[in-house]
Design an enzyme around this catalytic site. Structure first.
Site, short mmCIF file in Angstrom:
data_model
loop_
_atom_site.label_atom_id
_atom_site.label_comp_id
_atom_site.label_asym_id
_atom_site.label_seq_id
_atom_site.Cartn_x
_atom_site.Cartn_y
_atom_site.Cartn_z
N TYR A 139 -6.76 -3.52 8.20
CA TYR A 139 -6.00 -4.36 9.13
C TYR A 139 -6.97 -5.21 9.93
CZ TYR A 139 -2.75 -5.53 12.89
OH TYR A 139 -1.99 -6.20 13.79
N GLU B 140 -6.09 -15.16 9.93
CA GLU B 140 -5.35 -15.91 10.96
C GLU B 140 -6.06 -17.20 11.38
OE1 GLU B 140 -2.52 -12.80 13.24
OE2 GLU B 140 -4.65 -12.50 13.59
N HIS C 42 0.80 -1.22 0.00
CA HIS C 42 0.00 0.00 0.00
C HIS C 42 0.83 1.27 0.00
CE1 HIS C 42 0.77 -0.70 4.26
NE2 HIS C 42 0.52 0.57 4.47
N ARG D 40 -12.91 -13.97 18.53
CA ARG D 40 -12.73 -13.58 17.13
C ARG D 40 -13.74 -14.20 16.19
NH1 ARG D 40 -6.70 -13.36 15.24
NH2 ARG D 40 -5.89 -11.79 16.64
N LYS E 258 -6.91 1.92 -1.66
CA LYS E 258 -6.80 3.25 -1.04
C LYS E 258 -5.49 3.97 -1.39
CE LYS E 258 -7.18 2.17 3.40
NZ LYS E 258 -7.11 0.70 3.33
#
Ligand SMILES: *[C@@H]1O[C@H](CO)[C@@H](O)[C@H](O)[C@H]1NC(C)=O
Ligand SMILES: *[C@@H]1O[C@H](CO)[C@@H](O)[C@H](O)[C@H]1NC(C)=O
Ligand SMILES: *[C@@H]1O[C@H](CO)[C@@H](O)[C@H](O)[C@H]1NC(C)=O
Length: 432
Positions: A169, A307, A112, A238, A139
């Site tokens: 993120y 993850e 990025h 999560r 972006k």
């Protein structure tokens, strides 16, 4: 006479200004507590400069100097002479061994920012038999995207992903970016054997040859590498609650802690790193299999799904190349986590950002000992010497392993004679 006086005055005035500027620089250097090497000639005692000690020693009476001293531009224009660009940027344009040629790798690089750092990462891992999919954050500024596209245009095996996400993120978009590249990569004519994912702040420790040998070794032959374990209770939130990406900037719990349903097909959720090395049949399974697709859909509103997604699939016996009993094995990435200080490593010599070490020069000896394929993270803005030095060391190793004649443009360093009366110290990795 008056004119001479004037000249003398001007000279003294200039001298005065110079002294002032030099003192200012000196005091500033002292304040920030970073001993900068003197830039003026000196025959006095030599202060210890920051050197790239991991490089093999130069011949007696010589020392290493970077070859790209003239500041080359990483901004690439459309219609550039690609042959010239490849050589100016020191890309290695021939396979360095038969072994590597017969085992092409695919890479997914999500970036990025920082064009120069990206070009340096790409040239470190570049080999003409491999294939590279670059995912650019939607972006990112337009000029950045254009420069990357122009660069990619100079290599038949480097391309920008067909679909580029706005990456958040810990968000689903991070996982989607990899999947977008995989869809492109399975259509590539290159018969790649493994796909490895990287981000712009990674840098290789191993050479392409070492990667190829590692993947073909007894432990990883026909097997995916996705270090991780059954989801520990501390990570349960999560996937137990719903999350959403907010304004493309961060991930937040959805509503007032809305619970999620159980995973599809009664799948057991694992937790691990988002970094991997995957076999081609596994990637095809990910893109086609119903269970894999259902898990992907279910993961859409979880926290940091990259993850759990790969590591969960890789623990299913139906998945090609899976490693059902696998744990944290696989030296995918060297990372200094803050909470592992004193156990795995003795502190960060750069600086922690989000509890991950941004490496300084003195972290390099630890990195080399880990034997990891790649290291994370580097930031050229804050600790440029760490990347400068690792880059030179890595290229030395690459060329040492080569089984073909080495082109002069492939070298990043040359040996220059050390003469007593001239500059006798330099910050290695820099020009003087
Ligand atoms: C520079 O810093 C050292 C300690 O780091 C101090 O002893 C010395 O006096 C300082 N020199 C100047 C010129 O400020
Ligand atoms: C590109 O540069 C190379 C090396 O200088 C030169 O031999 C070649 O003719 C150039 N190609 C074009 C299309 O200008
Ligand atoms: C789901 O999996 C667990 C263990 O992983 C097993 O005990 C249970 O019977 C399974 N349930 C169904 C409906 O298959």
């Amino acid at each position: 006479m008056v004119q001479l006086e004037n000249t003398k005055c001007s000279f003294l005035f200039c001298l005065g200004i110079c002294i002032l500027i030099c003192s200012a620089i000196y005091f500033k250097a002292n304040l920030s507590n970073t001993p900068l090497p003197p830039t003026v000639l000196s025959t006095q005692t030599t202060p210890a400069p920051k050197t790239c000690d991991i490089l093999p020693p130069a011949a007696p009476g010589f020392k290493w100097q970077r070859t790209d001293c003239k500041k080359i531009s990483y901004e690439t224009k459309p219609g550039a002479n690609c042959t010239l660009l490849q050589s100016d940027l020191h890309f290695i344009m021939a396979p360095l061994s038969r072994e590597e040629k017969d085992f092409p790798l695919a890479f997914i690089i999500t970036i990025h920012k920082e064009l120069e750092t990206f070009v340096r990462l790409l040239r470190a891992i570049y080999a003409p038999q491999n294939v590279y999919c670059i995912h650019i954050d939607a972006k990112a500024p337009e000029e950045y995207k254009t420069s990357v596209r122009n660069l990619a245009g100079c290599f038949s095996n480097v391309f920008v992903a067909t679909v580029n996400e706005k990456v958040t993120y810990a968000g689903f978009s991070r996982l989607q970016a990899d999947i977008n590249c995989m869809k492109d990569l399975v259509k590539s004519p290159t018969k790649w054997k493994r796909v490895i994912n990287l981000c712009g702040q990674d840098f290789p420790i191993q050479t392409n040859l070492e990667l190829v040998r590692y993947m073909q070794g007894t432990e990883w032959k026909d097997r995916n590498m996705t270090p991780g374990i059954k989801q520990p209770p501390t990570m349960k939130h999560r996937t137990e609650f719903q999350y959403e990406e907010v304004k493309g900037t961060h991930v937040a719990p959805k509503g007032k802690g809305q619970k999620k349903g159980p995973p599809p097909h009664n799948i057991t959720i694992y937790f691990g790193t988002a970094y991997y090395s995957l076999t081609r049949p596994f990637v095809e399974f990910v893109l086609k299999d119903k269970v894999a697709k259902d898990l992907l859909e279910w993961s859409r509103d979880t926290f940091s799904p990259d993850e759990h997604y790969w590591v969960t699939l890789n623990h299913m016996k139906e998945a090609p190349g899976s490693y059902v009993e696998g744990g944290w094995e696989g030296n995918v990435r060297a990372i200094k986590w803050r909470d592992q200080e004193g156990k795995v490593h003795q502190g960060c010599k750069g600086q922690y950002i989000r509890d991950i070490c941004v490496y300084g020069l003195d972290d390099l000896p630890w990195l080399l000992k880990t034997k990891s394929m790649f290291a994370n993270k580097f930031e050229t803005a804050s600790f440029p010497e760490a990347l400068d030095c690792l880059e030179l060391w890595h290229r030395h190793k690459v060329l040492r392993h080569a089984t073909v004649p080495i082109q002069p443009s492939w070298r990043l360093t040359t040996e220059v004679e050390v003469m007593n009366s001239t500059v006798i110290f330099s910050k290695t990795g820099e020009c003087f």
